[in-house]
Design a protein around this motif. Structure first.
Motif, PDB file in Angstrom:
ATOM      1  N   VAL A 188      32.561 -24.501   7.095  1.00  0.00           N
ATOM      2  CA  VAL A 188      31.862 -25.769   6.885  1.00  0.00           C
ATOM      3  C   VAL A 188      30.347 -25.559   6.987  1.00  0.00           C
ATOM      4  O   VAL A 188      29.561 -26.182   6.258  1.00  0.00           O
ATOM      5  CB  VAL A 188      32.348 -26.826   7.890  1.00  0.00           C
ATOM      6  CG1 VAL A 188      31.580 -28.134   7.722  1.00  0.00           C
ATOM      7  CG2 VAL A 188      33.835 -27.080   7.704  1.00  0.00           C
ATOM      8  N   TYR A 189      29.925 -24.666   7.877  1.00  0.00           N
ATOM      9  CA  TYR A 189      28.498 -24.330   7.986  1.00  0.00           C
ATOM     10  C   TYR A 189      27.978 -23.782   6.663  1.00  0.00           C
ATOM     11  O   TYR A 189      26.893 -24.165   6.197  1.00  0.00           O
ATOM     12  CB  TYR A 189      28.300 -23.306   9.108  1.00  0.00           C
ATOM     13  CG  TYR A 189      26.927 -22.668   9.112  1.00  0.00           C
ATOM     14  CD1 TYR A 189      25.819 -23.352   9.605  1.00  0.00           C
ATOM     15  CD2 TYR A 189      26.739 -21.376   8.628  1.00  0.00           C
ATOM     16  CE1 TYR A 189      24.565 -22.767   9.602  1.00  0.00           C
ATOM     17  CE2 TYR A 189      25.494 -20.778   8.626  1.00  0.00           C
ATOM     18  CZ  TYR A 189      24.409 -21.485   9.114  1.00  0.00           C
ATOM     19  OH  TYR A 189      23.157 -20.901   9.100  1.00  0.00           O
ATOM     20  N   GLU A 190      28.733 -22.881   6.035  1.00  0.00           N
ATOM     21  CA  GLU A 190      28.301 -22.312   4.756  1.00  0.00           C
ATOM     22  C   GLU A 190      28.197 -23.390   3.686  1.00  0.00           C
ATOM     23  O   GLU A 190      27.330 -23.329   2.807  1.00  0.00           O
ATOM     24  CB  GLU A 190      29.259 -21.208   4.312  1.00  0.00           C
ATOM     25  CG  GLU A 190      29.166 -19.934   5.149  1.00  0.00           C
ATOM     26  CD  GLU A 190      27.778 -19.293   5.085  1.00  0.00           C
ATOM     27  OE1 GLU A 190      27.107 -19.406   4.039  1.00  0.00           O
ATOM     28  OE2 GLU A 190      27.366 -18.679   6.090  1.00  0.00           O
ATOM     29  N   GLN A 198      20.864 -25.715  -2.588  1.00  0.00           N
ATOM     30  CA  GLN A 198      20.950 -26.273  -3.941  1.00  0.00           C
ATOM     31  C   GLN A 198      20.021 -27.463  -4.131  1.00  0.00           C
ATOM     32  O   GLN A 198      19.281 -27.528  -5.115  1.00  0.00           O
ATOM     33  CB  GLN A 198      22.395 -26.689  -4.225  1.00  0.00           C
ATOM     34  CG  GLN A 198      22.591 -27.402  -5.555  1.00  0.00           C
ATOM     35  CD  GLN A 198      24.005 -27.934  -5.716  1.00  0.00           C
ATOM     36  OE1 GLN A 198      24.937 -27.460  -5.092  1.00  0.00           O
ATOM     37  NE2 GLN A 198      24.161 -28.933  -6.558  1.00  0.00           N
ATOM     38  N   GLU A 199      20.075 -28.413  -3.190  1.00  0.00           N
ATOM     39  CA  GLU A 199      19.312 -29.649  -3.358  1.00  0.00           C
ATOM     40  C   GLU A 199      17.814 -29.441  -3.180  1.00  0.00           C
ATOM     41  O   GLU A 199      17.011 -30.099  -3.849  1.00  0.00           O
ATOM     42  CB  GLU A 199      19.815 -30.718  -2.380  1.00  0.00           C
ATOM     43  CG  GLU A 199      21.280 -31.093  -2.551  1.00  0.00           C
ATOM     44  CD  GLU A 199      21.563 -31.771  -3.890  1.00  0.00           C
ATOM     45  OE1 GLU A 199      20.611 -32.150  -4.601  1.00  0.00           O
ATOM     46  OE2 GLU A 199      22.755 -31.921  -4.214  1.00  0.00           O
ATOM     47  N   ARG A 200      17.441 -28.521  -2.298  1.00  0.00           N
ATOM     48  CA  ARG A 200      16.016 -28.307  -2.022  1.00  0.00           C
ATOM     49  C   ARG A 200      15.455 -27.099  -2.771  1.00  0.00           C
ATOM     50  O   ARG A 200      14.273 -26.793  -2.654  1.00  0.00           O
ATOM     51  CB  ARG A 200      15.800 -28.135  -0.519  1.00  0.00           C
ATOM     52  CG  ARG A 200      16.230 -29.318   0.326  1.00  0.00           C
ATOM     53  CD  ARG A 200      15.545 -30.612  -0.096  1.00  0.00           C
ATOM     54  NE  ARG A 200      14.094 -30.490  -0.024  1.00  0.00           N
ATOM     55  CZ  ARG A 200      13.251 -31.436  -0.432  1.00  0.00           C
ATOM     56  NH1 ARG A 200      13.710 -32.554  -0.971  1.00  0.00           N
ATOM     57  NH2 ARG A 200      11.944 -31.258  -0.336  1.00  0.00           N
ATOM     58  N   GLU A 201      16.310 -26.418  -3.523  1.00  0.00           N
ATOM     59  CA  GLU A 201      15.896 -25.244  -4.312  1.00  0.00           C
ATOM     60  C   GLU A 201      15.216 -24.192  -3.427  1.00  0.00           C
ATOM     61  O   GLU A 201      14.136 -23.685  -3.721  1.00  0.00           O
ATOM     62  CB  GLU A 201      14.987 -25.667  -5.459  1.00  0.00           C
ATOM     63  CG  GLU A 201      15.670 -26.613  -6.438  1.00  0.00           C
ATOM     64  CD  GLU A 201      14.791 -27.014  -7.609  1.00  0.00           C
ATOM     65  OE1 GLU A 201      13.576 -26.714  -7.565  1.00  0.00           O
ATOM     66  OE2 GLU A 201      15.297 -27.624  -8.561  1.00  0.00           O
ATOM     67  N   ILE A 202      15.905 -23.894  -2.324  1.00  0.00           N
ATOM     68  CA  ILE A 202      15.457 -22.867  -1.382  1.00  0.00           C
ATOM     69  C   ILE A 202      16.510 -21.772  -1.379  1.00  0.00           C
ATOM     70  O   ILE A 202      17.704 -22.067  -1.286  1.00  0.00           O
ATOM     71  CB  ILE A 202      15.297 -23.439   0.051  1.00  0.00           C
ATOM     72  CG1 ILE A 202      14.350 -24.640   0.062  1.00  0.00           C
ATOM     73  CG2 ILE A 202      14.796 -22.368   1.014  1.00  0.00           C
ATOM     74  CD1 ILE A 202      14.301 -25.355   1.409  1.00  0.00           C
ATOM     75  N   PRO A 203      16.131 -20.493  -1.483  1.00  0.00           N
ATOM     76  CA  PRO A 203      17.133 -19.411  -1.474  1.00  0.00           C
ATOM     77  C   PRO A 203      18.016 -19.474  -0.226  1.00  0.00           C
ATOM     78  O   PRO A 203      17.562 -19.850   0.860  1.00  0.00           O
ATOM     79  CB  PRO A 203      16.275 -18.150  -1.491  1.00  0.00           C
ATOM     80  CG  PRO A 203      14.987 -18.566  -2.124  1.00  0.00           C
ATOM     81  CD  PRO A 203      14.765 -19.985  -1.668  1.00  0.00           C
ATOM     82  N   LEU A 204      19.280 -19.104  -0.395  1.00  0.00           N
ATOM     83  CA  LEU A 204      20.234 -19.157   0.712  1.00  0.00           C
ATOM     84  C   LEU A 204      19.746 -18.383   1.930  1.00  0.00           C
ATOM     85  O   LEU A 204      19.850 -18.864   3.068  1.00  0.00           O
ATOM     86  CB  LEU A 204      21.590 -18.602   0.260  1.00  0.00           C
ATOM     87  CG  LEU A 204      22.490 -19.539  -0.540  1.00  0.00           C
ATOM     88  CD1 LEU A 204      23.658 -18.770  -1.127  1.00  0.00           C
ATOM     89  CD2 LEU A 204      23.000 -20.677   0.350  1.00  0.00           C
ATOM     90  N   ARG A 208      19.104 -19.846   5.780  1.00  0.00           N
ATOM     91  CA  ARG A 208      19.786 -19.333   6.976  1.00  0.00           C
ATOM     92  C   ARG A 208      18.797 -18.963   8.083  1.00  0.00           C
ATOM     93  O   ARG A 208      19.169 -18.967   9.268  1.00  0.00           O
ATOM     94  CB  ARG A 208      20.635 -18.113   6.608  1.00  0.00           C
ATOM     95  CG  ARG A 208      21.877 -18.452   5.783  1.00  0.00           C
ATOM     96  CD  ARG A 208      22.835 -17.281   5.728  1.00  0.00           C
ATOM     97  NE  ARG A 208      24.015 -17.590   4.926  1.00  0.00           N
ATOM     98  CZ  ARG A 208      24.164 -17.286   3.649  1.00  0.00           C
ATOM     99  NH1 ARG A 208      23.199 -16.616   3.020  1.00  0.00           N
ATOM    100  NH2 ARG A 208      25.241 -17.615   2.989  1.00  0.00           N
ATOM    101  N   ARG A 209      17.572 -18.656   7.749  1.00  0.00           N
ATOM    102  CA  ARG A 209      16.596 -18.277   8.776  1.00  0.00           C
ATOM    103  C   ARG A 209      16.305 -19.419   9.738  1.00  0.00           C
ATOM    104  O   ARG A 209      16.012 -19.190  10.911  1.00  0.00           O
ATOM    105  CB  ARG A 209      15.283 -17.809   8.109  1.00  0.00           C
ATOM    106  CG  ARG A 209      15.405 -16.486   7.372  1.00  0.00           C
ATOM    107  CD  ARG A 209      14.030 -15.937   7.003  1.00  0.00           C
ATOM    108  NE  ARG A 209      14.148 -14.756   6.162  1.00  0.00           N
ATOM    109  CZ  ARG A 209      13.972 -14.747   4.838  1.00  0.00           C
ATOM    110  NH1 ARG A 209      13.647 -15.872   4.211  1.00  0.00           N
ATOM    111  NH2 ARG A 209      14.099 -13.634   4.141  1.00  0.00           N
TER     112      ARG A 209
END
Length: 287
Positions: A188-190, A198-204, A208-209
């Motif tokens: 669920v975290y993933e 996806q919504e904020r167009e930030i790399p995965l 995670r950082r």
């Protein structure tokens, strides 16, 4: 004789000496311009998110109103249960994809599930001191076995296979239980991380950082790309009006409160307050 009195969406029915109150499903209107003039639909998401049905119904009702050009959503929530948060997120995303802009105004707290429901907005406006972020998942499972031992009580369980009573408060968690539940939480975290990416167009990897459960101020969230700008509810209202092409002070159309919503809010969290433990087991996007 039956007498019906209506006060701003609240109908009081008097029949044969009995009085009953029911909320009429109507829209509340405020601001400049008459009925039918371009307006913003206004939705509030407040407190713990434990049920999505009324919020989803209100979103649909407003989005189908031909006078409503877009939605202004006020979020003041520490989050809540995973599925209701996802259902509200999905409905707001559907409105955005239909061509009606969605603008979120973050209040005091818009953390975890409160951020999740904000994510599909075209524009997120946070106050500088808004507490947001807290991207993560938690599952809480109280253990009552020690208390039952002191009371001289026990619970006998008959189950089909090893993990059928996983999460039971009547026994200690086994290593196998913990591994399985950790896998559920991780999955669920993933999903949460993927939505933010996806919504904020930030790399995965970048998400995670900072997606370790930490809370952020609105200003910190802006620096990380989690919100679009800083401002108040009034600022967000003007931004939404501009995006929707509404000139001047926008008219706001609100769903009328219903009696069952009021009762649900009254009862929400009652078991936690009385017993000191949450409804279990459940997954939460909550700070």
């Amino acid at each position: 004789m039956v007498l019906i009195l209506v006060f701003g969406g609240l109908a009081v029915v008097v029949a044969g000496g009995l009085v009953a109150a029911v909320f009429v499903a109507a829209l509340q209107d405020e601001g400049e311009g008459g009925l039918g003039s371009p307006a913003l639909g206004y939705i509030t998401i407040e407190g713990t998110i434990s049920d999505s049905r009324e919020t989803v119904r209100d979103i649909r009702q407003l989005s189908r109103n031909s006078a409503v050009r877009g939605l202004l959503v006020r979020v003041d929530s520490p989050g809540g249960v995973v599925t209701p948060a996802h259902e509200i997120y999905t409905e707001l995303k559907r409105v955005r994809e239909s061509g009606k802009p969605v603008v979120v105004s973050m209040g005091t707290v818009a953390a975890s599930g409160g951020y999740y429901v904000s994510a599909p907005a075209d524009m997120i406006v946070a106050n500088p001191g808004t507490l947001t972020g807290s991207i993560g998942v938690i599952m809480e499972l109280p253990i009552l076995r020690g208390l039952l031992d002191k009371l001289g009580m026990r619970v006998e369980v008959v189950k089909s296979r090893e993990h059928k009573d996983i999460g039971s408060p009547f026994r200690d968690m086994t290593p196998g239980d913990r591994a399985l539940l950790q896998g559920v939480v991780a999955d669920v975290y993933e999903q949460f991380v993927a939505v933010v990416s996806q919504e904020r167009e930030i790399p995965l990897d970048s998400v995670r950082r900072f997606a370790d459960g930490r809370i952020l101020t609105g200003r910190q969230a802006l620096a990380l790309g989690l919100v679009d700008t800083l401002g108040t509810l009034e600022d967000a209202k003007l931004i939404a009006a501009e995006i929707c092409g509404i000139k001047g002070e926008p008219r706001l159309v609100k769903p009328a409160p219903k009696l069952n919503v009021w009762l649900r809010r009254l009862m929400d969290g009652m078991s936690e307050k009385l017993l000191g433990v949450p409804q279990i087991p459940r997954l939460s996007y909550r700070w």
